[in-house]
Design a protein around this motif. Structure first.
Motif, PDB file in Angstrom:
ATOM      1  N   THR A  20      -2.538   6.748 -11.720  1.00  0.00           N
ATOM      2  CA  THR A  20      -1.616   6.242 -12.740  1.00  0.00           C
ATOM      3  C   THR A  20      -1.125   4.853 -12.333  1.00  0.00           C
ATOM      4  O   THR A  20      -1.273   4.443 -11.186  1.00  0.00           O
ATOM      5  CB  THR A  20      -0.381   7.159 -12.900  1.00  0.00           C
ATOM      6  N   ASP A  21      -0.510   4.180 -13.288  1.00  0.00           N
ATOM      7  CA  ASP A  21       0.119   2.887 -12.988  1.00  0.00           C
ATOM      8  C   ASP A  21       1.642   3.008 -13.132  1.00  0.00           C
ATOM      9  O   ASP A  21       2.304   2.164 -13.700  1.00  0.00           O
ATOM     10  CB  ASP A  21      -0.442   1.772 -13.873  1.00  0.00           C
ATOM     11  N   ASN A  22       2.183   4.090 -12.565  1.00  0.00           N
ATOM     12  CA  ASN A  22       3.619   4.371 -12.641  1.00  0.00           C
ATOM     13  C   ASN A  22       4.410   3.808 -11.470  1.00  0.00           C
ATOM     14  O   ASN A  22       5.604   4.055 -11.352  1.00  0.00           O
ATOM     15  CB  ASN A  22       3.868   5.881 -12.705  1.00  0.00           C
ATOM     16  N   GLY A  23       3.766   3.080 -10.574  1.00  0.00           N
ATOM     17  CA  GLY A  23       4.466   2.507  -9.434  1.00  0.00           C
ATOM     18  C   GLY A  23       5.354   1.349  -9.849  1.00  0.00           C
ATOM     19  O   GLY A  23       5.343   0.925 -11.006  1.00  0.00           O
ATOM     20  N   PRO A  24       6.149   0.809  -8.940  1.00  0.00           N
ATOM     21  CA  PRO A  24       7.017  -0.327  -9.263  1.00  0.00           C
ATOM     22  C   PRO A  24       6.216  -1.493  -9.831  1.00  0.00           C
ATOM     23  O   PRO A  24       5.190  -1.880  -9.278  1.00  0.00           O
ATOM     24  CB  PRO A  24       7.622  -0.703  -7.906  1.00  0.00           C
ATOM     25  N   GLY A  25       6.651  -2.008 -10.967  1.00  0.00           N
ATOM     26  CA  GLY A  25       5.967  -3.134 -11.588  1.00  0.00           C
ATOM     27  C   GLY A  25       4.596  -2.783 -12.132  1.00  0.00           C
ATOM     28  O   GLY A  25       3.752  -3.657 -12.297  1.00  0.00           O
ATOM     29  N   GLY A  26       4.338  -1.492 -12.413  1.00  0.00           N
ATOM     30  CA  GLY A  26       3.039  -1.076 -12.932  1.00  0.00           C
ATOM     31  C   GLY A  26       1.962  -0.968 -11.878  1.00  0.00           C
ATOM     32  O   GLY A  26       0.774  -0.997 -12.185  1.00  0.00           O
ATOM     33  N   ASN A  27       2.354  -0.822 -10.594  1.00  0.00           N
ATOM     34  CA  ASN A  27       1.374  -0.716  -9.509  1.00  0.00           C
ATOM     35  C   ASN A  27       0.657   0.630  -9.544  1.00  0.00           C
ATOM     36  O   ASN A  27       1.179   1.621 -10.023  1.00  0.00           O
ATOM     37  CB  ASN A  27       2.048  -0.907  -8.153  1.00  0.00           C
ATOM     38  N   ILE A  28      -0.560   0.659  -8.980  1.00  0.00           N
ATOM     39  CA  ILE A  28      -1.422   1.840  -8.988  1.00  0.00           C
ATOM     40  C   ILE A  28      -0.924   2.885  -7.989  1.00  0.00           C
ATOM     41  O   ILE A  28      -0.609   2.563  -6.844  1.00  0.00           O
ATOM     42  CB  ILE A  28      -2.870   1.441  -8.620  1.00  0.00           C
ATOM     43  N   MET A  29      -0.864   4.138  -8.445  1.00  0.00           N
ATOM     44  CA  MET A  29      -0.543   5.280  -7.588  1.00  0.00           C
ATOM     45  C   MET A  29      -1.701   6.277  -7.699  1.00  0.00           C
ATOM     46  O   MET A  29      -2.200   6.524  -8.788  1.00  0.00           O
ATOM     47  CB  MET A  29       0.764   5.940  -8.035  1.00  0.00           C
ATOM     48  N   VAL A  30      -2.137   6.831  -6.571  1.00  0.00           N
ATOM     49  CA  VAL A  30      -3.250   7.773  -6.550  1.00  0.00           C
ATOM     50  C   VAL A  30      -2.788   9.092  -5.956  1.00  0.00           C
ATOM     51  O   VAL A  30      -2.180   9.115  -4.889  1.00  0.00           O
ATOM     52  CB  VAL A  30      -4.440   7.209  -5.736  1.00  0.00           C
ATOM     53  N   SER A  31      -3.065  10.173  -6.644  1.00  0.00           N
ATOM     54  CA  SER A  31      -2.753  11.538  -6.184  1.00  0.00           C
ATOM     55  C   SER A  31      -1.292  11.709  -5.795  1.00  0.00           C
ATOM     56  O   SER A  31      -0.976  12.411  -4.838  1.00  0.00           O
ATOM     57  CB  SER A  31      -3.663  11.906  -5.009  1.00  0.00           C
ATOM     58  N   GLY A  44     -16.594  -3.367   1.417  1.00  0.00           N
ATOM     59  CA  GLY A  44     -16.218  -2.781   2.699  1.00  0.00           C
ATOM     60  C   GLY A  44     -15.091  -3.476   3.420  1.00  0.00           C
ATOM     61  O   GLY A  44     -14.691  -3.047   4.494  1.00  0.00           O
ATOM     62  N   VAL A  45     -14.532  -4.546   2.852  1.00  0.00           N
ATOM     63  CA  VAL A  45     -13.446  -5.302   3.487  1.00  0.00           C
ATOM     64  C   VAL A  45     -12.127  -4.958   2.793  1.00  0.00           C
ATOM     65  O   VAL A  45     -12.038  -4.982   1.559  1.00  0.00           O
ATOM     66  CB  VAL A  45     -13.708  -6.825   3.404  1.00  0.00           C
ATOM     67  N   VAL A  46     -11.104  -4.651   3.566  1.00  0.00           N
ATOM     68  CA  VAL A  46      -9.794  -4.305   3.018  1.00  0.00           C
ATOM     69  C   VAL A  46      -9.172  -5.541   2.367  1.00  0.00           C
ATOM     70  O   VAL A  46      -9.103  -6.613   2.973  1.00  0.00           O
ATOM     71  CB  VAL A  46      -8.858  -3.770   4.132  1.00  0.00           C
ATOM     72  N   VAL A  47      -8.728  -5.391   1.106  1.00  0.00           N
ATOM     73  CA  VAL A  47      -8.129  -6.512   0.366  1.00  0.00           C
ATOM     74  C   VAL A  47      -6.723  -6.176  -0.122  1.00  0.00           C
ATOM     75  O   VAL A  47      -6.244  -6.770  -1.085  1.00  0.00           O
ATOM     76  CB  VAL A  47      -9.021  -6.941  -0.816  1.00  0.00           C
ATOM     77  N   ASN A  48      -6.037  -5.244   0.552  1.00  0.00           N
ATOM     78  CA  ASN A  48      -4.666  -4.914   0.175  1.00  0.00           C
ATOM     79  C   ASN A  48      -3.742  -6.089   0.465  1.00  0.00           C
ATOM     80  O   ASN A  48      -3.821  -6.703   1.525  1.00  0.00           O
ATOM     81  CB  ASN A  48      -4.160  -3.700   0.963  1.00  0.00           C
ATOM     82  N   GLU A  49      -2.831  -6.366  -0.498  1.00  0.00           N
ATOM     83  CA  GLU A  49      -1.787  -7.345  -0.200  1.00  0.00           C
ATOM     84  C   GLU A  49      -0.697  -6.634   0.587  1.00  0.00           C
ATOM     85  O   GLU A  49      -0.599  -5.422   0.553  1.00  0.00           O
ATOM     86  CB  GLU A  49      -1.269  -8.002  -1.483  1.00  0.00           C
ATOM     87  N   ASN A  50       0.131  -7.377   1.307  1.00  0.00           N
ATOM     88  CA  ASN A  50       1.010  -6.751   2.289  1.00  0.00           C
ATOM     89  C   ASN A  50       2.379  -6.334   1.761  1.00  0.00           C
ATOM     90  O   ASN A  50       3.154  -5.769   2.507  1.00  0.00           O
ATOM     91  CB  ASN A  50       1.178  -7.665   3.509  1.00  0.00           C
ATOM     92  N   LEU A  51       2.714  -6.567   0.501  1.00  0.00           N
ATOM     93  CA  LEU A  51       4.024  -6.168   0.001  1.00  0.00           C
ATOM     94  C   LEU A  51       3.978  -4.787  -0.654  1.00  0.00           C
ATOM     95  O   LEU A  51       4.689  -3.878  -0.246  1.00  0.00           O
ATOM     96  CB  LEU A  51       4.552  -7.210  -0.988  1.00  0.00           C
ATOM     97  N   ARG A  52       3.128  -4.598  -1.634  1.00  0.00           N
ATOM     98  CA  ARG A  52       3.024  -3.325  -2.348  1.00  0.00           C
ATOM     99  C   ARG A  52       1.703  -2.612  -2.105  1.00  0.00           C
ATOM    100  O   ARG A  52       1.439  -1.578  -2.690  1.00  0.00           O
ATOM    101  CB  ARG A  52       3.217  -3.534  -3.844  1.00  0.00           C
ATOM    102  N   GLY A  53       0.811  -3.186  -1.287  1.00  0.00           N
ATOM    103  CA  GLY A  53      -0.444  -2.541  -0.956  1.00  0.00           C
ATOM    104  C   GLY A  53      -1.465  -2.521  -2.071  1.00  0.00           C
ATOM    105  O   GLY A  53      -2.408  -1.745  -2.039  1.00  0.00           O
ATOM    106  N   GLN A  54      -1.291  -3.358  -3.080  1.00  0.00           N
ATOM    107  CA  GLN A  54      -2.245  -3.424  -4.186  1.00  0.00           C
ATOM    108  C   GLN A  54      -3.386  -4.373  -3.837  1.00  0.00           C
ATOM    109  O   GLN A  54      -3.317  -5.139  -2.874  1.00  0.00           O
ATOM    110  CB  GLN A  54      -1.533  -3.897  -5.461  1.00  0.00           C
ATOM    111  N   ALA A  55      -4.452  -4.343  -4.633  1.00  0.00           N
ATOM    112  CA  ALA A  55      -5.631  -5.178  -4.362  1.00  0.00           C
ATOM    113  C   ALA A  55      -5.352  -6.632  -4.727  1.00  0.00           C
ATOM    114  O   ALA A  55      -4.758  -6.923  -5.758  1.00  0.00           O
ATOM    115  CB  ALA A  55      -6.821  -4.674  -5.159  1.00  0.00           C
ATOM    116  N   ARG A  56      -5.774  -7.538  -3.843  1.00  0.00           N
ATOM    117  CA  ARG A  56      -5.706  -8.965  -4.162  1.00  0.00           C
ATOM    118  C   ARG A  56      -6.797  -9.286  -5.179  1.00  0.00           C
ATOM    119  O   ARG A  56      -7.875  -8.726  -5.138  1.00  0.00           O
ATOM    120  CB  ARG A  56      -5.934  -9.809  -2.915  1.00  0.00           C
TER     121      ARG A  56
END
Length: 196
Positions: A20-31, A44-56
């Motif tokens: 879902t996209d119910n996280g703060p500011g419409g961020n993705i939440m899984v399970s 294969g390379v991690v692209v999480n941003e460091n504030l909310r952990g969403q994809a860059r």
């Protein structure tokens, strides 16, 4: 490609069950996990941003080959997540030369205004250019793939308390290059370079 959804990574991820996209500011939440407890990978390379952990947004939409969303029974090799793993793979070259060119248009005036007093839209149509190209360097041995995305977006912003309007210009260029070498029929070596 035929579904009427956005051409973003988040749009593809939201098609999976348990996402879902119910996280703060419409961020993705899984399970049911917090929005910062997912793992996003591109080639294969991690692209999480460091504030909310969403994809860059480092990918080029036309270069996406497949997106896999894993929400359960995930191998321990990934680690560092509690919700799910999103693994996006970009295209590689082949023995045929192929490519694409796409232009998309956006306009700040096509969006609704915020409830802030004095908010305005800028009526300027902004093109986004995407180009991809791939093919053989050595037939059946070495292939290349390259892609670019160019956009200079202009939109109006309004400050929170003073309702002051200002214009924001975002000049964004994304590039990707990939080489694939076939050692033998069962083993390939891939090297990719991405820049935003």
């Amino acid at each position: 490609e035929l579904l009427p959804i956005g051409r973003t990574l988040n749009s593809a991820v939201l098609l999976a069950p348990g996402v879902t996209d119910n996280g703060p500011g419409g961020n993705i939440m899984v399970s049911g996990a917090m929005s910062y407890e997912n793992l996003f990978l591109i080639n294969g390379v991690v692209v999480n941003e460091n504030l909310r952990g969403q994809a860059r947004n480092t990918f080029i939409e036309d270069s996406i080959q497949e997106t896999k969303i894993s929400t359960s029974s995930i191998s321990a090799e990934y680690g560092r997540f509690q919700g799910g793993v999103v693994n996006m793979v970009t295209k590689s070259g082949s023995n045929r030369f192929s490519g694409s060119f796409r232009t998309s248009f956006t306009n700040d005036a096509w969006a609704a205004l915020t409830p802030y007093p004095g908010d305005e839209n800028i009526d300027a149509t902004v093109p986004t250019y995407e180009v991809t190209m791939g093919g053989p360097i050595l037939r059946d041995r070495l292939w290349f793939f390259g892609a670019a995305r160019l956009e200079e977006n202009t939109d109006n912003r309004t400050t929170d308390y003073t309702a002051f309007n200002y214009t924001r210009i975002d000049d964004e260029k994304r590039y990707e290059g990939k080489l694939t070498y076939s050692i033998n029929t069962n083993n390939n070596v891939k090297g990719a370079y991405t820049k935003r």
